[in-house]
Design a protein around this motif. Structure first.
Motif, PDB file in Angstrom:
ATOM      1  N   ARG A  65      71.081  42.501 -17.846  1.00 34.21           N
ATOM      2  CA  ARG A  65      69.797  41.434 -17.754  1.00 34.21           C
ATOM      3  C   ARG A  65      70.013  40.224 -17.094  1.00 34.21           C
ATOM      4  N   TRP A  66      70.946  39.602 -17.415  1.00 31.49           N
ATOM      5  CA  TRP A  66      71.441  38.492 -16.829  1.00 31.49           C
ATOM      6  C   TRP A  66      71.598  38.544 -15.257  1.00 31.49           C
ATOM      7  N   LEU A  67      72.517  39.413 -14.809  1.00 29.43           N
ATOM      8  CA  LEU A  67      72.882  39.742 -13.568  1.00 29.43           C
ATOM      9  C   LEU A  67      71.845  40.435 -12.606  1.00 29.43           C
ATOM     10  N   ALA A  68      70.847  40.902 -13.316  1.00 35.93           N
ATOM     11  CA  ALA A  68      69.574  41.461 -12.618  1.00 35.93           C
ATOM     12  C   ALA A  68      68.777  40.509 -11.977  1.00 35.93           C
ATOM     13  N   GLY A  69      69.118  38.938 -12.428  1.00 40.75           N
ATOM     14  CA  GLY A  69      68.360  38.013 -11.955  1.00 40.75           C
ATOM     15  C   GLY A  69      68.925  37.481 -10.750  1.00 40.75           C
ATOM     16  N   ASN A  70      70.259  38.105 -10.226  1.00 38.31           N
ATOM     17  CA  ASN A  70      70.989  37.828  -8.914  1.00 38.31           C
ATOM     18  C   ASN A  70      70.893  36.505  -8.681  1.00 38.31           C
ATOM     19  N   THR A  71      71.405  35.610  -9.661  1.00 35.42           N
ATOM     20  CA  THR A  71      71.709  34.184  -9.499  1.00 35.42           C
ATOM     21  C   THR A  71      73.320  34.080  -9.296  1.00 35.42           C
ATOM     22  N   VAL A  72      74.051  34.695 -10.080  1.00 40.57           N
ATOM     23  CA  VAL A  72      75.427  34.678 -10.075  1.00 40.57           C
ATOM     24  C   VAL A  72      76.029  35.769  -9.088  1.00 40.57           C
ATOM     25  N   ASP A  73      77.212  35.100  -8.190  1.00 36.67           N
ATOM     26  CA  ASP A  73      77.531  36.265  -7.134  1.00 36.67           C
ATOM     27  C   ASP A  73      78.954  36.656  -7.864  1.00 36.67           C
ATOM     28  N   TYR A  74      78.875  37.933  -8.357  1.00 43.09           N
ATOM     29  CA  TYR A  74      80.113  38.298  -9.034  1.00 43.09           C
ATOM     30  C   TYR A  74      80.614  39.730  -8.235  1.00 43.09           C
ATOM     31  N   THR A  75      81.923  39.983  -8.711  1.00 36.17           N
ATOM     32  CA  THR A  75      82.553  41.170  -7.809  1.00 36.17           C
ATOM     33  C   THR A  75      82.294  42.309  -8.581  1.00 36.17           C
ATOM     34  N   ARG A  76      82.430  42.535  -9.920  1.00 34.41           N
ATOM     35  CA  ARG A  76      82.211  43.686 -10.590  1.00 34.41           C
ATOM     36  C   ARG A  76      81.708  43.657 -11.964  1.00 34.41           C
ATOM     37  N   LEU A  77      81.183  44.784 -12.581  1.00 34.35           N
ATOM     38  CA  LEU A  77      80.667  44.467 -13.884  1.00 34.35           C
ATOM     39  C   LEU A  77      81.352  45.799 -14.702  1.00 34.35           C
ATOM     40  N   ILE A  78      81.888  45.269 -15.850  1.00 34.90           N
ATOM     41  CA  ILE A  78      82.365  46.302 -16.816  1.00 34.90           C
ATOM     42  C   ILE A  78      81.747  46.096 -17.735  1.00 34.90           C
ATOM     43  N   LEU A  79      81.178  47.622 -18.509  1.00 32.30           N
ATOM     44  CA  LEU A  79      80.320  47.632 -19.830  1.00 32.30           C
ATOM     45  C   LEU A  79      81.216  48.505 -20.648  1.00 32.30           C
ATOM     46  N   CYS A  80      81.586  47.841 -21.572  1.00 31.69           N
ATOM     47  CA  CYS A  80      82.357  48.412 -22.853  1.00 31.69           C
ATOM     48  C   CYS A  80      81.486  48.838 -24.134  1.00 31.69           C
TER      49      CYS A  80
END
Length: 216
Positions: free
Chosen positions: A128-143
């Motif tokens: 939900r945080w990254l869906a706002g497209n504010t932070v430029d991140y490289t990849r997402l890991i869901l544990c």
């Protein structure tokens, strides 16, 4: 009776494993699971704690005491959101994580890559945080990811930027069938995201399983 909302400043807590600076080659933002004490998360991440990698562990804003286990010292748990205040909690989450991440990155070299990793409910919070497209991140890991029924998983995934997603499950997950990743990989692929799944043993996350032994 309808609850009303009032916005007020909050003092958040976090742990930083590593010191922001030009020597940092990777920043990992690590979101704990529901009621998971930060000390427990530190133990899970100890294999990732290397000199070139800064691990940023924010604690959710809704802190509360946990029952002591077998006479042990009291512990603190925290939740990222509550069912009856979901939208307000998600807005606060985004404001908090954006500000903290930006402050840390400002003290690192420009372009330092960011990986986001979320555990349990922290995986849903990360999405939900990254869906706002504010932070430029490289990849997402869901544990062992868990999306509460109040959060529309498919709509959340559709809003994510086109970044690789890794779903990590343990060989003995005991939370819900969802933590094993059933359906989530297909949802990720259906919305056009690059997704993979890894199965690991319980305990500290291995570097090799995350592809974290080199800068990403």
């Amino acid at each position: 009776m309808t609850p009303l909302f009032f916005t007020t400043p909050r003092t958040a807590r976090y742990i930083s494993l590593g010191e922001p600076g030009p020597a940092i080659e990777q920043v990992w933002v690590c979101l704990h699971g529901h009621d998971q004490p930060l000390a427990n998360l530190v133990e899970q991440l100890r294999n990732l704690d290397t000199p070139e990698r800064l691990l940023l562990l924010p604690e959710a804003l809704s802190r509360h005491a946990l029952a002591p286990a077998d006479g042990a010292a009291s512990r603190t748990g925290a939740a990222w959101f509550a069912p009856d205040s979901l939208l307000a909690d998600l807005a606060d989450l985004a404001t908090y994580l954006n500000a903290l991440t930006q402050e840390v990155l400002a003290r690192c070299a420009p372009g330092t890559p960011v990986t986001v990793i979320g555990f349990g409910h922290g995986a849903a919070a990360a999405c939900r945080w990254l869906a706002g497209n504010t932070v430029d991140y490289t990849r997402l890991i869901l544990c062992a990811p868990v999306f509460p029924i109040e959060i529309d998983r498919r709509a959340t995934l559709v809003a994510l930027p086109e970044r690789p997603v890794l779903v990590v499950s343990t060989s003995n997950d005991t939370y819900t069938r969802e933590t094993i990743g059933e359906g989530l990989i297909q949802d990720l692929l259906d919305v056009g995201l690059s997704a993979q799944q890894r199965i690991v043993d319980s305990g500290p996350l291995p570097l090799a399983a995350l592809g974290a032994s080199a800068p990403v």
